[in-house]
Design a protein around this motif. Structure first.
Motif, PDB file in Angstrom:
ATOM      1  N   TRP A  83      48.163  47.872  46.775  1.00 46.59           N
ATOM      2  CA  TRP A  83      49.229  46.872  46.883  1.00 46.59           C
ATOM      3  C   TRP A  83      50.315  47.100  45.840  1.00 46.59           C
ATOM      4  O   TRP A  83      51.484  46.932  46.095  1.00 46.59           O
ATOM      5  N   ILE A  84      49.867  47.465  44.644  1.00 45.49           N
ATOM      6  CA  ILE A  84      50.862  47.739  43.600  1.00 45.49           C
ATOM      7  C   ILE A  84      51.732  48.920  44.028  1.00 45.49           C
ATOM      8  O   ILE A  84      52.955  48.888  43.916  1.00 45.49           O
ATOM      9  N   LEU A  86      48.483  50.912  36.588  1.00 46.06           N
ATOM     10  CA  LEU A  86      47.378  51.524  37.321  1.00 46.06           C
ATOM     11  C   LEU A  86      46.274  51.987  36.373  1.00 46.06           C
ATOM     12  O   LEU A  86      45.103  52.027  36.743  1.00 46.06           O
ATOM     13  N   LEU A  94      56.616  39.299  44.683  1.00 40.65           N
ATOM     14  CA  LEU A  94      56.093  40.650  44.521  1.00 40.65           C
ATOM     15  C   LEU A  94      54.747  40.626  43.806  1.00 40.65           C
ATOM     16  O   LEU A  94      53.823  41.345  44.169  1.00 40.65           O
ATOM     17  N   TYR A 119      52.048  39.408  46.100  1.00 43.75           N
ATOM     18  CA  TYR A 119      51.629  40.438  47.040  1.00 43.75           C
ATOM     19  C   TYR A 119      50.748  41.481  46.363  1.00 43.75           C
ATOM     20  O   TYR A 119      49.738  41.912  46.909  1.00 43.75           O
ATOM     21  N   MET A 120      51.125  41.854  45.145  1.00 45.02           N
ATOM     22  CA  MET A 120      50.354  42.873  44.452  1.00 45.02           C
ATOM     23  C   MET A 120      48.933  42.387  44.190  1.00 45.02           C
ATOM     24  O   MET A 120      47.988  43.174  44.178  1.00 45.02           O
ATOM     25  N   ALA A 121      48.780  41.089  43.968  1.00 44.09           N
ATOM     26  CA  ALA A 121      47.458  40.569  43.662  1.00 44.09           C
ATOM     27  C   ALA A 121      46.631  40.375  44.922  1.00 44.09           C
ATOM     28  O   ALA A 121      45.422  40.591  44.924  1.00 44.09           O
ATOM     29  N   THR A 122      47.282  39.951  46.000  1.00 45.47           N
ATOM     30  CA  THR A 122      46.506  39.557  47.161  1.00 45.47           C
ATOM     31  C   THR A 122      46.663  40.504  48.346  1.00 45.47           C
ATOM     32  O   THR A 122      45.787  40.564  49.196  1.00 45.47           O
ATOM     33  N   GLY A 123      47.771  41.182  48.412  1.00 50.62           N
ATOM     34  CA  GLY A 123      47.991  42.062  49.543  1.00 50.62           C
ATOM     35  C   GLY A 123      48.197  41.310  50.843  1.00 50.62           C
ATOM     36  O   GLY A 123      48.101  41.881  51.922  1.00 50.62           O
ATOM     37  N   ARG A 154      42.565  35.326  42.601  1.00 50.89           N
ATOM     38  CA  ARG A 154      42.882  36.154  43.767  1.00 50.89           C
ATOM     39  C   ARG A 154      41.806  36.094  44.838  1.00 50.89           C
ATOM     40  O   ARG A 154      42.091  36.207  46.022  1.00 50.89           O
ATOM     41  N   ALA A 163      52.596  45.598  35.618  1.00 49.30           N
ATOM     42  CA  ALA A 163      53.444  45.775  36.786  1.00 49.30           C
ATOM     43  C   ALA A 163      54.544  44.711  36.809  1.00 49.30           C
ATOM     44  O   ALA A 163      55.699  44.995  37.148  1.00 49.30           O
ATOM     45  N   ALA A 209      41.595  45.781  33.535  1.00 50.91           N
ATOM     46  CA  ALA A 209      41.476  44.436  34.096  1.00 50.91           C
ATOM     47  C   ALA A 209      42.638  44.143  35.039  1.00 50.91           C
ATOM     48  O   ALA A 209      43.755  44.602  34.825  1.00 50.91           O
ATOM     49  N   ASP A 210      42.347  43.355  36.066  1.00 48.21           N
ATOM     50  CA  ASP A 210      43.381  42.966  37.018  1.00 48.21           C
ATOM     51  C   ASP A 210      44.543  42.266  36.319  1.00 48.21           C
ATOM     52  O   ASP A 210      45.695  42.482  36.631  1.00 48.21           O
ATOM     53  N   LYS A 212      46.711  44.742  34.665  1.00 48.54           N
ATOM     54  CA  LYS A 212      47.438  45.479  35.704  1.00 48.54           C
ATOM     55  C   LYS A 212      48.665  44.687  36.145  1.00 48.54           C
ATOM     56  O   LYS A 212      49.777  45.194  36.199  1.00 48.54           O
ATOM     57  N   LEU A 213      48.386  43.435  36.471  1.00 50.40           N
ATOM     58  CA  LEU A 213      49.466  42.602  36.996  1.00 50.40           C
ATOM     59  C   LEU A 213      50.526  42.362  35.945  1.00 50.40           C
ATOM     60  O   LEU A 213      51.726  42.325  36.234  1.00 50.40           O
ATOM     61  N   THR A 252      54.181  47.950  46.732  1.00 51.60           N
ATOM     62  CA  THR A 252      55.310  47.230  46.148  1.00 51.60           C
ATOM     63  C   THR A 252      56.258  48.207  45.452  1.00 51.60           C
ATOM     64  O   THR A 252      57.483  48.107  45.577  1.00 51.60           O
ATOM     65  N   ARG A 272      37.658  46.586  45.744  1.00 50.07           N
ATOM     66  CA  ARG A 272      38.642  45.643  45.233  1.00 50.07           C
ATOM     67  C   ARG A 272      39.692  46.372  44.407  1.00 50.07           C
ATOM     68  O   ARG A 272      40.879  46.116  44.510  1.00 50.07           O
ATOM     69  N   ARG A 273      39.158  47.275  43.580  1.00 48.85           N
ATOM     70  CA  ARG A 273      40.054  48.036  42.711  1.00 48.85           C
ATOM     71  C   ARG A 273      41.040  48.854  43.544  1.00 48.85           C
ATOM     72  O   ARG A 273      42.222  48.912  43.262  1.00 48.85           O
ATOM     73  N   ILE A 307      43.912  46.596  44.993  1.00 49.69           N
ATOM     74  CA  ILE A 307      45.017  46.174  44.110  1.00 49.69           C
ATOM     75  C   ILE A 307      45.895  47.371  43.776  1.00 49.69           C
ATOM     76  O   ILE A 307      47.118  47.260  43.716  1.00 49.69           O
ATOM     77  N   HIS A 308      45.283  48.537  43.674  1.00 50.35           N
ATOM     78  CA  HIS A 308      46.080  49.747  43.462  1.00 50.35           C
ATOM     79  C   HIS A 308      47.030  49.978  44.623  1.00 50.35           C
ATOM     80  O   HIS A 308      48.214  50.220  44.452  1.00 50.35           O
TER      81      HIS A 308
END
Lengths: 466, 403
Positions: A9-10, B332, B213, B216-220, B160, B344, B336-337, B340-341, A13, A2-3, A6-7
């Motif tokens: 995808w970031i 990065l 954006l 997308y970063m959270a879910t891809g 997510r 970003a 925690a997610d 991160k979000l 982007t 999971r980690r 998200i990396h």
């Protein structure tokens, strides 16, 4: 897992955003490097005018240092020669823009020359609050003489140094007072006789018989005739379908060779030569003499209007031979034609700006005469020039003759839709210190030999009297 | 790091020929104090963020001092307030964190903030996105973008799993249940509404972009992007045919030379400014950016382009790219997610905003009015920028400290 996702995808982007940002950056590089000049000189861009308003504008001087335009202590732009030199100086005004030298050398006059521009902070160190002076090749005395010689008639006179391309005089009438243009703008713009039009560079006229030296040159070059060939002029050339070309005044020249035909401006002979040449060879000749090209820089001009040679009928082809039909030329193009015969087949690039001088006297730029076109072999050019000399000595151009000076020329009387014929005279003169070439047109005034050729004489005399 | 700040400061400030104003001195001292405070308070934090932003602000201050000297002191004042807010955010970062749990409250506040000017607002510069309180003018949209980043990061981090759960397949699109994407749709609709009612095209685009954006970063999920694009195209087409001002904007973008002295005056003058600047620029205070209306806010980048040329422009753009890059690094490094979000998202706000306005003034995209972060004149944008920066700084400290 999971980690990692998200990396990823970031990062995806990030890469995407940095990518579009890079595109934007490239686009700006394009704007500021490639497009920059176009944008900077766009007439709607008032930055040049604004920068100019902050400096004391430099003077426009003639070759002898006489002022054609100066800025007074109060900041007023003054034009000592007023309307006489208006075709040279042009005008400048906040709302009306700038033309002539005021327009073409505006950046130099306001102290911001091309050499300095866009050097950023360095340029700011080099420029001063006083603009540069622009010294021209124009001789104010000749300019004035030509202006006065035209009198109140509409027309144009341009005088060149055939050896260098330096413009000695450029007159267009009716004219205007450059100091007064902004006040009378609407009137000047709307007048039917177009005083704001620089006829030397932008006037389009049928050349009439002044085109005949070019036709003679083409006919000899292409081998459709020889110097020895005898033409039989009956006074009329039958073109079929009932159309004919006649010589003026119903003259009949009889049995003549090419030289005599040019001297007498025989329409029958030149109509015949043009038909022998045909469309494609005529086109070649006009292109060889630069008639398909326009000039740029301070002498920016419109290109002559050539017909579609591939579709010319028999009659129109013959008409081109005597400078009629759909052929339209500018006075500058005719002066250059004359200059190429006088200068042994080399056509120099015409120019007016001789040098740009800073207030401290440093010469920023000095004009280098350069060849525009090599149009002819020296022998052939000298031969045609010799024919043209005979025109002035014994032919239709005798009123241009000046004692002890070799003058060559060709008259023209061009029929046109606007009314009476345009009087033309083009040619050259060997002065003690230089070879000059000129083109003169007097609109709707009649015969070239009687109306235009005397102006050439006055111009030559003004140059001799130093 | 202090040295870095010092060099940047020294490099920028001697250019100001104005008398030494107390405000200026205050800003310089404050900027050193803030950097010092950062070092003390957050020893592991990203040392480049603040100096970078100070570089932007100095650049902005110089341009404002040169373009609109009356606004110089107000801008200095705003910068001081911004730095104060920045410190407060950094200081109370721990207290702010729990707010993230009240995500729906954040969302609702955000919407209320956006609706506020529509009801009570004043139209300034063609956009109805201002609130006027006595002498103060506030642009709520500037602050709501912070809330939306916070909301999205928290919402997306929590949901997510659900959002990536393919419960339904529609053609090639994998769509989660409607109720999970509802908040996203709501944000998109809000953006559209802002665009239509408040005529604030720039913020609308910004919100929309942030939402896509971050999702997308959270879910891809590319499905979301596709969905958003469909939504966006539909909305664009819809508003193009329905609203005259949209058509005008679009026409100006496509054919600026059709009416260079009328509606396209601003963009044409802006292009002239870039052209006049060329590679080296005309030199500071030697150009004529005054021809561009609103040059001190939305068009400040054109003035920089004219006076500092391509070099200045590239420098600023690289600056924004570094800011963005650093915030992604921070993101990065976070554990925690949610964080991160959030990190970003903050980075994206700056970067996207810079992109939208730079693209707008150079006619790369249709012009939409947003400010250039930290450079343009404007209190709201300055303060909100520093809040986001504070969040970033706080986030960078926490994780690096543990690592």
């Amino acid at each position: 897992m999971r980690r990692r996702n998200i990396h990823t995808w970031i990062l995806q982007t990030t890469v995407f955003l940095l990518g579009i940002f890079a595109c934007l950056m490239l686009y700006i590089v394009y704007i500021q490097v490639v497009e920059a000049n176009t944008l900077a000189v766009n007439p709607l861009n008032h930055r040049g005018t604004a920068a100019a308003a902050e400096v004391h504008r430099g003077a426009i001087l003639d070759a002898q240092g006489r002022s054609l335009a100066v800025t007074s202590a109060e900041g007023e732009r003054e034009y000592p020669y007023a309307a006489a030199a208006a075709a040279v100086t042009g005008y400048i005004g906040e709302k009306i823009g700038a033309t002539g030298i005021e327009g073409a050398a505006s950046r130099e006059l306001s102290g911001d020359s091309e050499e300095f521009s866009r050097l950023g902070p360095i340029a700011q160190l080099l420029r001063s609050s006083q603009g540069n002076d622009v010294r021209l090749t124009i001789d104010a005395k000749v300019q004035k003489a030509a202006y006065e010689a035209l009198g109140n008639r509409r027309g144009a006179v341009v005088v060149l140094d055939a050896g260098t391309g330096a413009v000695l005089a450029m007159v267009s009438r009716p004219s205007f007072d450059p100091a007064d243009v902004e006040a009378q703008w609407e009137d000047l713009r709307q007048r039917a006789d177009s005083p704001l039009l620089n006829r030397v560079l932008y006037g389009l006229y049928p050349p009439g018989s002044t085109i005949k030296p070019l036709i003679a040159d083409a006919a000899l070059t292409e081998g459709v005739t020889t110097q020895q060939e005898i033409f039989d002029c009956t006074g009329k050339l039958d073109l079929g379908n009932g159309y004919t070309i006649a010589d003026s005044h119903g003259e009949v020249h009889g049995r003549i060779n090419l030289k005599q035909a040019l001297m007498e401006s025989c329409n029958v002979t030149f109509g015949t030569l043009a038909m022998r040449l045909g469309g494609s060879k005529l086109q070649k000749a006009f292109e060889r003499f630069g008639f398909a090209k326009s000039l740029d820089g301070e002498m920016a001009s419109t290109a002559p209007h050539l017909p579609d040679f591939s579709r010319l009928g028999k009659g129109d082809t013959a008409q081109i031979g005597i400078g009629q039909s759909k052929l339209l030329v500018t006075p500058i193009s005719m002066a250059m034609l004359a200059s190429s015969f006088a200068n042994h087949g080399v056509m120099m690039r015409p120019y007016m700006i001789d040098e740009v001088v800073t207030p401290s006297g440093t010469v920023l730029r000095k004009a280098q005469p350069s060849q525009w076109l090599k149009v002819d072999t020296p022998e052939q050019a000298n031969l045609i020039d010799g024919f043209m000399e005979q025109v002035v000595e014994h032919g239709t151009g005798t009123s241009a003759a000046v004692r002890n000076i070799r003058v060559a020329g060709k008259t023209g009387t061009a029929e046109n839709a606007a009314g009476a014929d345009h009087a033309w005279f083009i040619g050259s003169a060997a002065l003690p210190n230089r070879q000059i070439a000129f083109a003169i047109i007097v609109e709707n005034s009649g015969f070239g030999g009687t109306e235009a050729a005397p102006i050439a004489r006055k111009v030559i005399l003004s140059l001799l009297d130093i | 790091m202090l040295l870095g700040t010092g060099v940047l400061e020294l490099k920028q400030y001697p250019h100001l020929q104005t008398d030494f104003l107390p405000w200026l001195a205050a800003v310089i001292i404050a900027s050193f104090l803030v950097q010092f405070f950062l070092q003390r308070r957050l020893p592991g934090s990203d040392g480049l963020l603040f100096p970078l932003v100070m570089f932007f602000s100095s650049m902005g201050l110089m341009m404002i001092a040169r373009l609109k000297p009356v606004l110089f002191i107000p801008q200095l004042r705003w910068l001081l307030i911004g730095m104060l807010v920045f410190c407060l955010v950094v200081f109370f970062a721990k207290q702010i964190r729990p707010w993230l749990h009240y995500q729906y409250l954040l969302g609702v506040t955000c919407i209320l903030l956006l609706l506020l000017p529509l009801v009570l607002g004043t139209e300034i510069g063609g956009s109805r996105n201002w609130l006027v309180f006595g002498p103060f003018q506030v642009q709520p949209s500037e602050f709501s973008k912070i809330l939306i980043v916070m909301f999205l990061s928290s919402y997306l981090a929590d949901h997510r799993n659900l959002l990536t759960l393919p419960s339904r397949k529609f053609l090639f699109l994998e769509l989660p249940p409607l109720r999970f994407i509802a908040p996203l749709l709501l944000i998109w609709s809000m953006a559209l509404l802002m665009f239509v009612v408040a005529k604030d095209l720039g913020s609308a685009l910004l919100f929309f972009g942030i939402a896509i954006l971050m999702t997308y970063m959270a879910t891809g999920r590319k499905s979301y992007i596709f969905l958003a694009m469909v939504f966006f195209s539909a909305a664009s087409a819809f508003s193009y045919f329905l609203f005259a001002h949209v058509r005008v904007r679009f026409a100006i973008w496509l054919h600026p030379w059709a009416d260079p002295n009328g509606q396209a005056y601003q963009i044409v003058q802006s292009l002239f400014a870039f052209g006049a600047g060329g590679v080296w620029g005309t030199g500071f205070a030697h150009g004529h950016p005054g021809f561009i209306p609103e040059v001190h806010t939305d068009f400040i980048f054109s003035a920089i382009g004219e006076e500092f040329g391509l070099l200045g422009v590239i420098l600023i753009m690289i600056g924004y790219a570094i800011l963005f890059y650093r915030s992604i690094l921070i993101a990065l490094a976070c554990q925690a997610d949610q964080q991160k979000l959030l990190a970003a998202g903050c980075g994206i706000v700056f970067f996207l905003q810079a992109f939208i306005i730079i693209a707008g003034v150079t006619k790369f995209l249709p012009l939409t009015g947003v400010t250039l972060p930290f450079i343009s004149y404007g209190g709201s944008s300055m303060v909100s920028g520093f809040i986001l920066l504070g969040l970033l700084a706080a986030l960078s400290k926490k994780e690096n400290g543990h690592a």
